[in-house]
Design an enzyme around this catalytic site. Structure first.
Site, PDB file in Angstrom:
ATOM      1  CG  HIS A   1       5.816  25.205  -2.086  1.00 50.49           C
ATOM      2  ND1 HIS A   1       7.022  25.457  -1.471  1.00 50.49           N
ATOM      3  CD2 HIS A   1       4.898  25.941  -1.414  1.00 50.49           C
ATOM      4  CE1 HIS A   1       6.832  26.288  -0.462  1.00 50.49           C
ATOM      5  NE2 HIS A   1       5.551  26.601  -0.403  1.00 50.49           N
TER       6      HIS A   1
ATOM      7  CB  THR B   1      11.341  23.757  -6.861  1.00 52.06           C
ATOM      8  OG1 THR B   1      11.334  22.367  -6.582  1.00 52.06           O
ATOM      9  CG2 THR B   1      12.522  24.089  -7.760  1.00 52.06           C
TER      10      THR B   1
ATOM     11  N   GLY C   1       9.474  24.524   4.385  1.00 55.04           N
ATOM     12  CA  GLY C   1       9.659  23.228   5.038  1.00 55.04           C
ATOM     13  C   GLY C   1       8.974  23.208   6.391  1.00 55.04           C
TER      14      GLY C   1
ATOM     15  CD  GLU D   1       4.620  27.687   7.304  1.00 53.89           C
ATOM     16  OE1 GLU D   1       3.966  26.979   6.533  1.00 53.89           O
ATOM     17  OE2 GLU D   1       5.866  27.660   7.362  1.00 53.89           O
TER      18      GLU D   1
ATOM     19  CG  ASP E   1       1.265  26.984   0.217  1.00 54.67           C
ATOM     20  OD1 ASP E   1       2.428  27.198  -0.116  1.00 54.67           O
ATOM     21  OD2 ASP E   1       0.931  26.666   1.372  1.00 54.67           O
ATOM     22  CG  ASP E   2       1.749  23.092  -1.367  1.00 56.61           C
ATOM     23  OD1 ASP E   2       2.857  22.861  -1.888  1.00 56.61           O
ATOM     24  OD2 ASP E   2       1.619  23.660  -0.268  1.00 56.61           O
TER      25      ASP E   2
HETATM   26  P1  IMP Z   1       9.387  21.372  -3.775  1.00 60.40           P
HETATM   27  O1  IMP Z   1      10.319  22.332  -3.094  1.00 60.40           O
HETATM   28  O2  IMP Z   1       9.204  21.634  -5.238  1.00 60.40           O
HETATM   29  O3  IMP Z   1       9.790  19.946  -3.496  1.00 60.40           O
HETATM   30  O4  IMP Z   1       7.922  21.615  -3.161  1.00 60.40           O
HETATM   31  C1  IMP Z   1       7.350  20.896  -2.095  1.00 60.40           C
HETATM   32  C2  IMP Z   1       7.912  21.337  -0.755  1.00 60.40           C
HETATM   33  O5  IMP Z   1       7.501  22.684  -0.444  1.00 60.40           O
HETATM   34  C3  IMP Z   1       7.368  20.545   0.423  1.00 60.40           C
HETATM   35  O6  IMP Z   1       8.096  19.346   0.599  1.00 60.40           O
HETATM   36  C4  IMP Z   1       7.566  21.506   1.591  1.00 60.40           C
HETATM   37  O7  IMP Z   1       8.851  21.408   2.126  1.00 60.40           O
HETATM   38  C5  IMP Z   1       7.419  22.870   0.950  1.00 60.40           C
HETATM   39  N1  IMP Z   1       6.103  23.452   1.287  1.00 60.40           N
HETATM   40  C6  IMP Z   1       4.976  23.423   0.562  1.00 60.40           C
HETATM   41  N2  IMP Z   1       3.977  24.053   1.210  1.00 60.40           N
HETATM   42  C7  IMP Z   1       4.494  24.514   2.359  1.00 60.40           C
HETATM   43  C8  IMP Z   1       3.960  25.272   3.447  1.00 60.40           C
HETATM   44  O8  IMP Z   1       2.784  25.659   3.494  1.00 60.40           O
HETATM   45  N3  IMP Z   1       4.819  25.536   4.479  1.00 60.40           N
HETATM   46  C9  IMP Z   1       6.116  25.159   4.467  1.00 60.40           C
HETATM   47  N4  IMP Z   1       6.655  24.462   3.462  1.00 60.40           N
HETATM   48  C10 IMP Z   1       5.850  24.135   2.416  1.00 60.40           C
HETATM   49 ZN    ZN Z   2       4.320  27.650   0.999  1.00 63.13          ZN
END
Ligand code: IMP
Ligand code: ZN
Length: 335
Positions: free
Chosen positions: A19, A101, A169, A199, A277-278
């Site tokens: 993400h 994203t 999300g 999850e 993931d992050d």
């Molecule tokens: P973005 O879409 O680039 O803003 O990436 C961050 C977003 O990804 C977060 O605000 C979450 O909504 C989503 N996200 C990141 N990791 C997870 C996860 O493990 N489960 C569900 N959503 C996630």
């Molecule tokens: Zn994810």
């Protein structure tokens, strides 16, 4: 072991579940904060991750996501974050990445979400020689059907770089059923899909798992909590899984990786991708995610190589499979 760690670091890798705003370096986050309540936001982000049950861990992670989101306020921020994310992946010898994203607009809609996507694509092109990057557009569980439809339209508009749709999300919000028309359209239009599944350890989540598996997305993310029957269906139907060890450990309340479901699916020769993931928020990188599993389950170099070769088949941009497999073969021949 140092040798195996080096091998995991140097082997060309594929990242399929990252993400974009979860990849923000913590140093960058600090620099992006400028308003007077920043100390409060910094303190919240600095707090350790919750160590309670999965629901409270998840709530804590999503509190941090909201903070990350709040510090990105314009297109230059998103260009910078994309650039730094790609540089971090290049340093870790990632050859192909699918960044995901949720498109967003800035300045109360004056800068539309198409500009957000174009800014990311601009940086992807800038780094094309060093890393092959593609985009997956995320639909957030809190969004409306209309917003999700907009995201599908954007995916179609930028199809050269956008290779799929994701659902992510807060997993407390069970909205897959609501978005089904959009995901069905994506299938009709040959757009790949990946859905976060299983999850939370609750009944509603297990019920939603059935709907998601019935839909049969191109790939599934996590699949941490599931029934035996769901597990068997996913294995039988060979729906590929994206597994993110650090993230899963953080939210699942496992003692260590020996309890992680990687082992079960790996033994079944199930199509798998190991992902981060992050990486910014969770302070991890792809080679250490792979190395931790290798160490836990005693994989050899040959097994790591074979594993990476099968992961290549899971990428959404099928034109890039040969390229990735060739790079892997060239690397392994030199060992
Ligand atoms: P973005 O879409 O680039 O803003 O990436 C961050 C977003 O990804 C977060 O605000 C979450 O909504 C989503 N996200 C990141 N990791 C997870 C996860 O493990 N489960 C569900 N959503 C996630
Ligand atoms: Zn994810």
């Amino acid at each position: 072991m140092a040798d195996l760690r080096y091998f995991c670091q140097s082997i060309p890798k594929i990242e399929l579940h990252a993400h974009l705003n979860g990849c923000i370096r913590s140093s960058t986050f600090r620099q992006l904060l400028t308003s007077s309540d920043d100390q409060i936001r910094l303190d919240t982000l600095d707090k350790n991750f919750s160590s309670g049950d999965t629901h409270s861990r998840m709530a804590n992670v999503f509190e941090k996501f909201a903070l990350l989101r709040s510090c990105v306020t314009n297109l230059d921020d998103i260009r910078r974050i994309t650039r730094e994310t790609l540089e971090d992946f290049i340093d870790d010898n990632v050859m192909y990445v699918e960044l995901r994203t949720r498109p967003r607009s800035f300045d109360n809609g004056k800068i539309p979400s198409s500009n957000y996507i174009e800014a990311i694509i601009e940086i992807i092109k800038e780094y094309e020689e060093k890393i092959c990057s593609r985009l997956i557009l995320s639909i957030d569980r809190t969004q409306t059907l209309e917003q999700a439809m907009e995201t599908l339209k954007l995916a179609e508009k930028y199809r050269t770089y956008v290779v799929g749709l994701d659902l992510s999300g807060d997993p407390n919000i069970k909205s897959f059923e609501r978005f089904l028309p959009v995901f069905n359209l994506a299938k009709d239009r040959n757009l790949s899909t990946t859905i976060h599944i299983g999850e939370l350890p609750d009944e509603e989540c297990l019920n939603e798992n059935n709907l998601i598996i019935n839909y049969k997305p191109t790939r599934l993310g996590h699949f941490n909590f599931r029934t035996n029957e769901q597990e068997q269906r996913v294995i039988k139907e060979k729906i590929p899984l994206e597994l993110c060890p650090t993230s899963n450990l953080l939210t699942m309340k496992l003692t260590n990786l020996t309890e992680h479901h990687f082992n079960l699916f790996y033994k079944n020769k199930h199509p798998l991708a190991i992902c981060t993931d992050d990486s910014g928020l969770m302070n991890c990188c792809l080679s250490s995610e792979i190395f931790d599993l290798v160490q836990t389950f005693n994989l050899t170099k040959q097994e790591i190589y074979d594993f990476m070769l099968q992961t290549c088949n899971l990428i959404f941009d099928k034109n890039m499979i040969d390229f990735c497999q060739k790079k892997l073969k060239d690397f392994f021949l030199k060992q």
